[in-house]
Write an enzyme that holds these catalytic residues in place. Structure first.
Site, PDB file in Angstrom:
ATOM      1  N   GLU A  93      35.649  48.998  45.379  1.00  0.00           N
ATOM      2  CA  GLU A  93      36.980  49.104  44.786  1.00  0.00           C
ATOM      3  C   GLU A  93      36.919  49.200  43.268  1.00  0.00           C
ATOM      4  OE1 GLU A  93      39.964  46.940  47.898  1.00  0.00           O
ATOM      5  OE2 GLU A  93      38.957  45.608  46.489  1.00  0.00           O
ATOM      6  N   CYS A 151      38.774  48.475  35.780  1.00  0.00           N
ATOM      7  CA  CYS A 151      37.792  47.510  36.269  1.00  0.00           C
ATOM      8  C   CYS A 151      36.892  48.227  37.265  1.00  0.00           C
ATOM      9  CB  CYS A 151      38.514  46.339  36.927  1.00  0.00           C
ATOM     10  SG  CYS A 151      37.414  45.025  37.495  1.00  0.00           S
ATOM     11  N   CYS A 189      28.384  41.687  46.938  1.00  0.00           N
ATOM     12  CA  CYS A 189      27.846  40.935  45.802  1.00  0.00           C
ATOM     13  C   CYS A 189      26.790  39.962  46.305  1.00  0.00           C
ATOM     14  CB  CYS A 189      28.965  40.179  45.076  1.00  0.00           C
ATOM     15  SG  CYS A 189      28.428  39.418  43.515  1.00  0.00           S
ATOM     16  N   CYS A 204      29.802  33.379  44.447  1.00  0.00           N
ATOM     17  CA  CYS A 204      30.613  32.422  43.687  1.00  0.00           C
ATOM     18  C   CYS A 204      31.778  31.958  44.562  1.00  0.00           C
ATOM     19  CB  CYS A 204      31.141  33.071  42.407  1.00  0.00           C
ATOM     20  SG  CYS A 204      29.826  33.543  41.254  1.00  0.00           S
ATOM     21  N   CYS A 224      35.495  33.402  44.364  1.00  0.00           N
ATOM     22  CA  CYS A 224      35.631  34.854  44.285  1.00  0.00           C
ATOM     23  C   CYS A 224      35.607  35.472  45.674  1.00  0.00           C
ATOM     24  CB  CYS A 224      34.505  35.436  43.432  1.00  0.00           C
ATOM     25  SG  CYS A 224      34.554  37.228  43.258  1.00  0.00           S
ATOM     26  N   GLY A 237      30.345  43.048  42.462  1.00  0.00           N
ATOM     27  CA  GLY A 237      28.928  43.024  42.155  1.00  0.00           C
ATOM     28  C   GLY A 237      28.590  42.401  40.813  1.00  0.00           C
ATOM     29  N   GLU A 238      27.302  42.155  40.621  1.00  0.00           N
ATOM     30  CA  GLU A 238      26.737  41.626  39.373  1.00  0.00           C
ATOM     31  C   GLU A 238      26.038  42.777  38.645  1.00  0.00           C
ATOM     32  OE1 GLU A 238      25.310  40.411  36.249  1.00  0.00           O
ATOM     33  OE2 GLU A 238      26.329  38.748  37.268  1.00  0.00           O
ATOM     34  N   SER A 260      30.409  42.250  32.203  1.00  0.00           N
ATOM     35  CA  SER A 260      30.566  40.846  32.590  1.00  0.00           C
ATOM     36  C   SER A 260      29.425  40.423  33.502  1.00  0.00           C
ATOM     37  CB  SER A 260      31.900  40.644  33.307  1.00  0.00           C
ATOM     38  OG  SER A 260      32.028  39.308  33.757  1.00  0.00           O
ATOM     39  N   SER A 277      30.898  34.951  32.882  1.00  0.00           N
ATOM     40  CA  SER A 277      31.676  34.232  33.897  1.00  0.00           C
ATOM     41  C   SER A 277      31.165  32.794  33.928  1.00  0.00           C
ATOM     42  CB  SER A 277      31.519  34.901  35.268  1.00  0.00           C
ATOM     43  OG  SER A 277      32.117  36.172  35.269  1.00  0.00           O
ATOM     44  N   HIS A 324      33.131  29.300  33.920  1.00  0.00           N
ATOM     45  CA  HIS A 324      33.893  28.598  34.950  1.00  0.00           C
ATOM     46  C   HIS A 324      33.572  27.121  35.140  1.00  0.00           C
ATOM     47  CE1 HIS A 324      35.054  32.657  35.752  1.00  0.00           C
ATOM     48  NE2 HIS A 324      33.883  32.975  36.271  1.00  0.00           N
ATOM     49  N   ASN A 365      43.212  33.275  41.496  1.00  0.00           N
ATOM     50  CA  ASN A 365      43.934  34.214  42.352  1.00  0.00           C
ATOM     51  C   ASN A 365      43.530  33.987  43.800  1.00  0.00           C
ATOM     52  OD1 ASN A 365      45.234  35.712  40.172  1.00  0.00           O
ATOM     53  ND2 ASN A 365      43.174  36.428  39.673  1.00  0.00           N
ATOM     54  N   CYS A 382      41.911  39.550  39.544  1.00  0.00           N
ATOM     55  CA  CYS A 382      40.543  39.112  39.304  1.00  0.00           C
ATOM     56  C   CYS A 382      40.062  38.209  40.438  1.00  0.00           C
ATOM     57  CB  CYS A 382      40.493  38.359  37.978  1.00  0.00           C
ATOM     58  SG  CYS A 382      38.856  37.811  37.510  1.00  0.00           S
TER      59      CYS A 382
END
Length: 379
Positions: A109, A122, A129, A133, A136, A184-185, A216, A238, A240, A315, A358
Site C-alpha cells: 500500500e 507515504c 514487515c 512492532c 503497528c 516494511g523497514e 523512517s 520510530s 515510541h 491508530n 499511520c
C-alpha cells in the site's frame, strides 16, 4: 540476520521468461548500458529517462523524439507501465490509499496525504514487515519479500498518474514530499530503497529534493550512517519508548540495537544540524508510554540532538492490543517536550476511515514458502 542474507531471502522472484523487461527502476548507468547492449547510442538513455521520469509516459509510441522504428522495437521488448491497482480508496479528509499489485501477485500500500502547503506520499519498501512492532497493524503481517527499486518508484509514479502531475512540475506540487514510512523497514531493503530514491531525486526526472524526502527506521543502527552519507535525506526514528525494557516489548528490534546505540547513531548522522533535524516518532499508547515522567525521560534522551518529536495518537485496528492516549495526556506530554525546547506537534490522524492512518497499512499478501520460490526459479 545480516542485511545481505535478509536481501537474498526476501528479494522479488525472477520474472517469467516471456515477460517484458521493465525500464522503471533502472539507474541511469543501467539504462545507458542497456541501450549500448541493443546497439543504440548512449544518448538514447537520456531521452528515455526524460520520457519515463519527467513526462511519465507509459506508451513508447508517444515518445515522439524517438524514431518510429526504435519506438516499435522498444515496445516489443520492454515495458514502462505501473503496478496494477487492486484497491483505490479516498477518505473524507482527502487522503487517498492504493493497494498496488505487482507482477508476481503480491501487494503493498501507498498513501497520498494532501495538505494546504504540501502533498506527502507515504511509500512502502516491503511486502509485509519483519519487525513485528506491537502497535503497528503492518507488523501483524509477516514479511513476504522486499520491493524492487522499480516497485518503489512505481508507487510514486502511480500517485503522479492519479493526481495528473506530469510533466514533473517545479513549483506548486500536489506531490511534494516523500516519506518512506509505509509497509516494511526501509533499512532492511537498503539497496533497493537507495536506488529508488536516487532515481526520484534526479533533477532531470521526478526531481524531488532530498530535503523533501524522509526515511523512517525503527533503528537498524549499522545502516543509519550509510543512508545519511549516501542519500542525505531526512531521518526519522520510530522510537515510541524511553527505556530498553519497554522498547524491547513494543519495538523488538531494540533487543538487537538498544536505545543507547540508536541515540549515538543519531548524534553521528551526516548532515545533522539545526536546519535538518532528526524526527523522533512517538506513538501515544494509553497508560503505556504517555506519562509526564516518560516525557521528561524523552527530553533527557534526545538532549543535544537537533530534533523534533512527532507525537502520534495511536491508530487502532480490529483486535489492537492498545488504546489511544487521552487528549489530556497527549497535551501534557507535548507541553513538557515543547517547554524543553523541542517542537512537539501532535499528528492529526488522516485517513482513519479507510485504514490509511499511520500504523494501519496491511495488504492481504501472504508469505510464500522459500522452497516453492526456489522451485519456481528453477523452471
Amino acid at each position: 540476520m545480516s542485511n545481505a542474507l535478509h536481501a537474498a531471502l526476501f528479494e522479488a522472484p525472477p520474472q517469467a521468461a516471456d515477460a517484458k523487461r521493465t525500464l522503471v527502476g533502472l539507474s541511469r548507468a543501467e539504462l545507458t548500458d542497456l541501450m549500448q547492449e541493443i546497439g543504440e547510442p548512449a544518448f538514447r538513455a537520456r531521452q528515455l529517462w526524460h520520457w519515463i521520469y519527467h513526462r511519465g509516459e507509459t506508451d513508447f509510441a508517444k515518445m515522439t523524439t524517438l524514431a518510429k522504428p526504435f519506438r516499435a522495437a522498444l515496445a516489443e521488448r520492454f515495458d514502462v507501465g505501473r503496478p496494477g491497482i487492486s484497491v483505490d480508496r479516498q477518505s473524507i479528509d482527502g487522503t487517498r490509499k492504493w493497494l498496488l499489485k505487482f507482477a508476481d501477485g503480491q501487494e503493498a500500500e501507498s498513501v497520498h496525504i494532501p495538505e494546504e502547503d504540501r502533498g506527502t506520499l507515504c511509500v512502502s519498501s516491503q511486502v509485509g514487515c519483519t519487525l513485528t512492532c506491537k502497535f503497528c497493524h503492518t507488523g501483524t503481517q509477516r514479511l513476504v519479500r522486499n520491493l524492487s527499486a522499480g516497485e518503489i518508484v512505481g508507487q510514486i509514479m502511480n500517485a503522479r498518474d492519479a493526481i495528473g502531475e506530469w510533466p514533473s512540475p517545479q513549483d506548486g506540487r500536489l506531490l511534494s514530499n516523500i516519506v518512506m514510512m509505509g509497509m516494511g523497514e526501509p533499512l532492511y531493503n537498503y539497496d533497493n530503497v537507495a536506488k529508488a530514491l536516487k532515481i526520484v531525486m534526479d533533477h532531470e526526472g521526478i526531481s524531488i529534493s532530498k530535503r523533501k524526502i524522509t526515511l523512517s527506521t525503527a533503528g537498524v543502527v549499522p545502516m543509519i550512517g550509510k543512508a545519511g552519507a549516501e542519500l542525505g535525506v531526512n531521518l526519522a526514528i520510530s522510537l515510541h519508548a524511553v527505556t530498553d525494557e519497554l522498547r524491547d516489548k513494543i519495538v523488538p528490534i531494540n533487543k538487537k540495537y538498544p536505545i543507547a546505540e540508536l541515540m549515538q547513531a543519531c548524534r553521528d548522522y551526516p548532515t545533522l544540524n539545526n536546519a535538518r533535524r532528526i524526527t523522533f516518532e512517538y506513538v501515544m499508547l494509553k497508560d503505556v508510554n504517555d506519562s509526564p515522567a516518560d516525557a521528561r525521560a524523552l527530553v533527557k534522551l534526545i538532549k543535544d540532538i537537533p530534533a523534533k518529536v512527532n507525537l502520534i495518537p495511536f491508530n487502532p485496528w480490529p483486535g489492537a492490543p492498545f488504546e489511544r492516549s487521552t487528549n489530556e495526556a497527549i497535551s501534557k506530554f507535548a507541553e513538557i517536550v515543547f517547554n524543553a525546547g523541542y517542537a512537539s506537534p501532535v499528528r492529526t490522524p488522516r485517513g482513519e476511515d479507510i485504514m490509511a492512518a499511520c500504523g494501519q497499512l496491511k495488504s492481504e499478501s501472504i508469505r510464500e514458502r522459500k522452497s516453492v520460490r526456489d522451485a519456481a526459479a528453477a523452471h
